[in-house]
Design a protein around this motif. Structure first.
Motif, mmCIF file in Angstrom:
data_model
loop_
_atom_site.group_PDB
_atom_site.id
_atom_site.type_symbol
_atom_site.label_atom_id
_atom_site.label_comp_id
_atom_site.label_asym_id
_atom_site.label_seq_id
_atom_site.Cartn_x
_atom_site.Cartn_y
_atom_site.Cartn_z
ATOM 1 N N LEU A 319 -6.661 93.193 32.400
ATOM 2 C CA LEU A 319 -6.118 93.035 31.059
ATOM 3 C C LEU A 319 -5.216 94.214 30.714
ATOM 4 N N PRO A 320 -4.027 93.963 30.163
ATOM 5 C CA PRO A 320 -3.185 95.065 29.703
ATOM 6 C C PRO A 320 -3.829 95.745 28.495
ATOM 7 N N ASP A 321 -3.389 96.974 28.212
ATOM 8 C CA ASP A 321 -4.026 97.759 27.158
ATOM 9 C C ASP A 321 -4.001 97.057 25.803
ATOM 10 N N ALA A 322 -2.884 96.379 25.487
ATOM 11 C CA ALA A 322 -2.781 95.733 24.180
ATOM 12 C C ALA A 322 -3.861 94.675 24.014
ATOM 13 N N ALA A 323 -4.103 93.863 25.048
ATOM 14 C CA ALA A 323 -5.132 92.832 24.976
ATOM 15 C C ALA A 323 -6.528 93.455 24.988
ATOM 16 N N LEU A 324 -6.712 94.503 25.782
ATOM 17 C CA LEU A 324 -8.011 95.165 25.849
ATOM 18 C C LEU A 324 -8.376 95.779 24.501
ATOM 19 N N MET A 325 -7.401 96.392 23.839
ATOM 20 C CA MET A 325 -7.648 96.985 22.537
ATOM 21 C C MET A 325 -8.094 95.932 21.534
ATOM 22 N N GLU A 326 -7.411 94.791 21.505
ATOM 23 C CA GLU A 326 -7.782 93.728 20.575
ATOM 24 C C GLU A 326 -9.177 93.194 20.869
ATOM 25 N N LEU A 327 -9.501 93.072 22.150
ATOM 26 C CA LEU A 327 -10.822 92.571 22.535
ATOM 27 C C LEU A 327 -11.915 93.537 22.098
ATOM 28 N N MET A 328 -11.704 94.827 22.328
ATOM 29 C CA MET A 328 -12.692 95.829 21.953
ATOM 30 C C MET A 328 -12.842 95.911 20.433
ATOM 31 N N ARG A 329 -11.745 95.815 19.722
ATOM 32 C CA ARG A 329 -11.776 95.987 18.272
ATOM 33 C C ARG A 329 -12.571 94.881 17.579
ATOM 34 N N GLY A 330 -12.600 93.681 18.175
ATOM 35 C CA GLY A 330 -13.336 92.580 17.568
ATOM 36 C C GLY A 330 -14.799 92.528 17.946
#
Length: 421
Positions: A319-330
């Motif tokens: 996963l690219p960082d942008a998608a990983l960040m969104e996944l972690m944030r939720g």
């Protein structure tokens, strides 16, 4: 810092086609970008070939670094989510879990004697065209932050003979201290690399005091006098400093890291089976984000064959960082149940985002994320209790966390080098 700097790009060049980096890959990329950005510094990228250094074309290397940054960050329109990644997000966000887990295909068995590294033609051409370093090459510093080029002492001793300082980073000594979590033979290889670094580097960099203590114990046991050691916590990418309120989603948790034995994922999946039995339809979902590693057969058996966790536990890699960040944030929390770590970058990234962290009570987590909910990595009832509570009621957001930055890291390194000189 000024002058000519040799940067060992051996590991970074072997990662050019990866969709997402490991923690060590992130460090190599950060150092390459930092050195390339410094005014008055001539970066001479090199790589190892037959236990000697050869030159890499600087312009090609700079282009490759920029390409890797764009691909790994995944920001804006750098790359769209794959079909598999879309299914993962849908499985975690749907009102009811799917009947089957979203899981990447299991990797084929690897024969260590015949396995070959797949590299694109442009990388092979660059490797074939690499030229040996001139015998009269001069430079101020040599940086090696990727655990590479240390199979024999020849490279470091040759650099010492030329009057070039050798700065080597040791990320951890896990293959030496916990060989049962690694591939057969990794312990002996890493012991040899660590001994060579201790004996022939001008300075060692380590990512935590936990790693520094391990290096000191190892040096004493091996009868070696280590060079100066600098502790510099790794930086967090800017995208993980973006705090935001959690989305109103069904409860799910995230683990980020290679699927390997030391991450304690077989234990975590056993816990998830028990959660499914105890909580029924209210059981939370889990996303494992990371490539398949080694000594992970039990984890793969759980993912692919355990009826109890089908539809609850999902896996994806790269996963690219942008998608990983969104996944972690939720997520209700990021999970870090590892039995041993040198640093654990995902745990620090979660803390930087303001996401609750449930982590194993080990040295690296006590040092870097003392605010987390720390539980013994083998305390099944303790993990079940914490996960049930976080599922039924969203945990309170942790207090503001002063995440380490790359600027701080490099300031620490520069001050240490200046003092040594």
């Amino acid at each position: 810092m000024r002058g000519r700097v040799l940067f060992d790009a051996s590991r970074l060049l072997s990662r050019t086609e990866r969709g997402a980096p490991t923690g060590v890959d992130r460090v190599c990329l950060a150092y390459a970008e930092w050195l390339l950005s410094l005014p008055g510094v001539e970066v001479a990228p090199v790589r190892s070939k037959r236990d000697a250094l050869v030159a890499v074309d600087p312009a090609w290397f700079a282009d490759s670094v920029a390409e890797m940054r764009g691909k790994w960050a995944g920001a804006h329109a750098a790359r769209a989510l794959t079909a598999h990644e879309k299914r993962l997000f849908e499985a975690l966000r749907a009102p009811a879990p799917p009947t089957q887990s979203v899981v990447s295909p299991a990797p084929p068995p690897e024969d260590a004697k015949t396995a070959k590294v797949a590299r694109p033609g442009r990388v092979w051409r660059q490797f074939l065209n690499s030229r040996p370093l001139a015998s009269d090459l001069t430079g101020e510093l040599y940086f090696n932050v990727g655990h590479t080029s240390l199979n024999t002492p020849g490279i470091l001793t040759d650099l010492a003979a030329r009057g070039i300082e050798r700065v080597v980073m040791i990320h951890d000594l896990i293959p030496v201290t916990h060989p049962e979590f690694c591939r057969p033979g990794d312990g002996a290889r890493h012991r040899r690399r660590a001994r060579i670094a201790l004996a022939h580097a001008s300075r060692l960099l380590v990512n935590s005091q936990t790693t520094a203590d391990e290096v000191a114990r190892f040096a004493a046991a091996e009868g070696l006098a280590p060079p100066p050691v600098t502790v510099a916590h790794l930086g967090v990418e800017p995208i993980f400093h973006r705090n935001g309120g959690p989305a109103d989603l069904p409860p799910y948790f995230v683990h980020v890291g290679t699927i390997e034995a030391r991450k304690n994922l077989a234990f975590l999946l056993t816990v998830w089976r028990r959660l499914a039995e105890r909580m029924g339809p209210a059981a939370p979902r889990l996303a494992l984000i990371g490539r398949y590693g080694w000594e992970n057969e039990t984890v793969l058996d759980h993912l692919n064959r355990s009826p109890a966790i089908q539809g609850l536990v999902h896996q994806a890699s790269d996963l690219p960082d942008a998608a990983l960040m969104e996944l972690m944030r939720g997520a209700r929390a990021v999970l870090a149940p590892s039995e041993v770590e040198g640093f654990d970058l995902p745990a620090v990234e979660a803390s930087a985002l303001g996401v609750p962290l449930i982590a194993s009570d080990i040295g690296a987590h006590r040092e870097l994320t003392p605010h987390a909910r720390l539980i013994d990595p083998l305390d099944g009832p303790g993990w079940i209790k914490a996960l049930e509570a976080a599922t039924l009621k969203r945990p309170r957001a942790p207090d503001p966390y002063a995440a380490p930055t790359w600027d701080q890291h490099f300031d620490t390194v520069c001050r240490a080098l200046k003092r040594q000189r």
